[in-house]
Design an enzyme around this catalytic site. Structure first.
Site, short mmCIF file in Angstrom:
data_model
loop_
_atom_site.label_atom_id
_atom_site.label_comp_id
_atom_site.label_asym_id
_atom_site.label_seq_id
_atom_site.Cartn_x
_atom_site.Cartn_y
_atom_site.Cartn_z
N LYS A 1 -10.79 -4.49 -2.94
CA LYS A 1 -11.66 -3.32 -2.94
C LYS A 1 -10.95 -2.12 -3.53
O LYS A 1 -11.57 -1.21 -4.05
CB LYS A 1 -12.05 -2.98 -1.50
CG LYS A 1 -13.09 -3.87 -0.92
CD LYS A 1 -13.66 -3.22 0.33
CE LYS A 1 -13.67 -4.20 1.48
NZ LYS A 1 -13.10 -3.68 2.69
N LYS B 1 0.82 -1.22 0.00
CA LYS B 1 0.00 0.00 0.00
C LYS B 1 0.85 1.25 0.00
O LYS B 1 0.45 2.29 -0.55
CB LYS B 1 -0.98 -0.01 1.17
CG LYS B 1 -1.93 -1.19 1.09
CD LYS B 1 -3.35 -0.91 1.44
CE LYS B 1 -4.19 -2.05 0.87
NZ LYS B 1 -5.49 -2.22 1.29
N LYS C 1 -4.94 -10.50 -6.16
CA LYS C 1 -6.17 -10.83 -5.43
C LYS C 1 -7.29 -9.85 -5.80
O LYS C 1 -7.02 -8.69 -6.15
CB LYS C 1 -5.93 -10.86 -3.92
CG LYS C 1 -5.79 -9.52 -3.26
CD LYS C 1 -6.05 -9.61 -1.75
CE LYS C 1 -6.24 -8.20 -1.19
NZ LYS C 1 -7.05 -8.09 -0.02
P1 ATP Z 1 -8.23 -3.81 0.21
O1 ATP Z 1 -7.98 -4.61 -1.01
O2 ATP Z 1 -8.62 -2.41 -0.04
O3 ATP Z 1 -7.14 -3.99 1.22
P2 ATP Z 1 -9.87 -5.91 0.91
O4 ATP Z 1 -10.69 -6.21 -0.26
O5 ATP Z 1 -8.66 -6.76 1.20
O6 ATP Z 1 -9.48 -4.40 0.87
P3 ATP Z 1 -10.52 -5.99 3.71
O7 ATP Z 1 -11.50 -5.20 4.47
O8 ATP Z 1 -9.11 -5.58 3.91
O9 ATP Z 1 -10.83 -5.95 2.17
O10 ATP Z 1 -10.71 -7.52 4.05
C1 ATP Z 1 -11.84 -8.10 4.66
C2 ATP Z 1 -11.71 -9.60 4.68
O11 ATP Z 1 -11.81 -10.11 3.35
C3 ATP Z 1 -10.36 -10.10 5.23
O12 ATP Z 1 -10.57 -11.26 6.01
C4 ATP Z 1 -9.59 -10.45 4.00
O13 ATP Z 1 -8.60 -11.42 4.25
C5 ATP Z 1 -10.70 -10.98 3.09
N1 ATP Z 1 -10.36 -10.84 1.68
C6 ATP Z 1 -10.08 -9.69 1.03
N2 ATP Z 1 -9.83 -9.91 -0.26
C7 ATP Z 1 -9.94 -11.25 -0.43
C8 ATP Z 1 -9.82 -12.11 -1.57
N3 ATP Z 1 -9.51 -11.63 -2.76
N4 ATP Z 1 -10.02 -13.43 -1.40
C9 ATP Z 1 -10.36 -13.93 -0.19
N5 ATP Z 1 -10.49 -13.18 0.92
C10 ATP Z 1 -10.30 -11.86 0.81
#
Ligand code: ATP
Ligand code: LTN
Length: 351
Positions: A219, A134, A216
């Protein structure tokens, strides 16, 4: 009191004079209100929280203070908090089985974060993969909240004597750091914190981007076509799956050299509860087109009940507000109790 986890999933709390009474393991997890809640969040985390809810003593948290490391607009953060709270309820979190609350409503998280910073090394924080990703070479222009992020996460988890932290694969390193911080505190001040275990499922822990299966689903991905939002309407879902990248070849198989198909088959399998091998057999010789058409319908059908509940919750904002306020009261009661112990251990104040 420190309780040890047992393989049966139960913790046994000591109670002198009485027979040992099995108590449910404590689960804590959090999710950031940073925008569009996507299929990766659902399959990697929230769906598992919901499925295991009745087995554990659960706390789930909308971590708005963590989101401050990325979100700078007041209105956006408020809106994201409300939307995510509704989404968690629509996904099936049940306030009768789980404490659900907004992190900033329980001030003890920030207090413990500061106290834990005294047993956290600067180098440990700089080595975190998420920080490096990040911060992305922005050097001096990166907020220190981004660096401090894992200390606040450790506070979230350690505050509630958490045994298990259900998360996606990307959070493994943060849970390991949480254990290190907790162990260091315990060594310095005496046994205070339970050391948590990550609960990462073999399937779905890393759902990949639809546009680049080496990244991955996230968001914070700039492209809306890389992920399926839980609020996407059926036509948008169909379009995104139709244009999702595939691998070279024509066979619908999961294999290390077929990351795109592996990802799509994983999504299909998790949402339809069918093993990947059965799907490979069904689509043998049928090509990508037929597979994608069916996958789109599986996703649309899985999202429909969630979206229907979400519409009800959106129409009645007071429902979520009452649940979150009650959740914060219940979480705070536990947090205040733990913080009294922590302060005393550290010698803060006059005692
Ligand atoms: P960002 O990408 O902006 O960091 P994020 O999509 O990772 O956001 P978080 O709020 O950080 O979202 O994560 C919430 C939950 O979703 C966490 O347990 C994280 O491990 C899970 N998670 C996030 N992205 C994935 C993914 N691509 N596959 C499986 N689990 C995920
Ligand atoms: N960093 C986590 C969100 C998070 C979290 C937590 C997860 C904050 N505090 C405590 C589990 C336990 C993420 O998913 N990106």
């Amino acid at each position: 009191m420190v309780s040890e986890s047992t393989p049966s999933g139960l913790a046994v709390e000591e109670n002198p004079g009485a027979a040992p009474r099995p108590v449910r393991q404590k689960v804590f997890s959090g999710i950031q209100p940073t925008g569009n809640f996507h299929l990766g969040n659902y399959l990697g985390a929230i769906r598992n929280w919901v499925a295991q809810q009745s087995e554990y003593d659960n706390i789930f948290c909308v971590v708005d203070l963590h989101a401050l490391s990325q979100t700078t607009s007041r209105d956006t953060l408020r809106e994201n908090n409300r939307n995510l709270a509704n989404m968690l309820l629509a996904s099936g979190l049940d306030p009768a089985q789980s404490i659900i609350f907004i992190q900033s409503d329980v001030r003890e998280h920030t207090e413990l974060c500061w106290l834990l910073s005294s047993v956290t090394m600067d180098g440990e924080l700089r080595r975190m993969t998420q920080f490096k990703d990040k911060a992305g070479g922005r050097g001096e222009r990166v907020s220190s909240a981004l660096l401090f992020y894992p200390v606040l996460q450790a506070a979230d988890i350690l505050l509630y004597d958490t045994n298990l932290v259900p998360v996606g694969e990307d959070q493994k390193q943060h849970i390991e750091l949480t254990r290190d911080i907790g162990a260091r505190f315990n060594a310095r001040y005496g046994e205070t914190f339970v050391l948590p275990q990550p609960d990462i499922k073999a399937n779905g822990a890393r759902i990949m981007s639809l546009e680049d299966p080496t990244k991955k689903m996230s968001k914070s991905d700039a492209s809306p076509n890389a992920s399926i939002a839980l609020t996407d309407d059926p036509d948008t879902i169909r379009r995104k799956i139709r244009r999702a990248v595939t691998d070279s070849g024509t066979e619908v198989v999961a294999a290390p050299d077929k990351p795109a198909l592996t990802n799509l088959l994983t999504i299909y399998s998790l949402l339809s509860n069918e093993p990947i091998a059965a799907l490979e057999e069904r689509y043998a010789g049928k090509g990508y087109g037929a597979f994608k058409t069916d996958l789109a319908e599986v996703v649309v059908a899985a999202m429909a009940p969630i979206q229907a509940r979400l519409a009800d919750l959106d129409a009645n904002p007071d429902a979520a507000r009452a649940i979150l306020s009650d959740g914060a009261d219940r979480a705070r009661a536990r947090a205040i109790f733990k913080m009294a112990e922590v302060r005393d251990r550290m010698g803060i104040g006059l005692g």
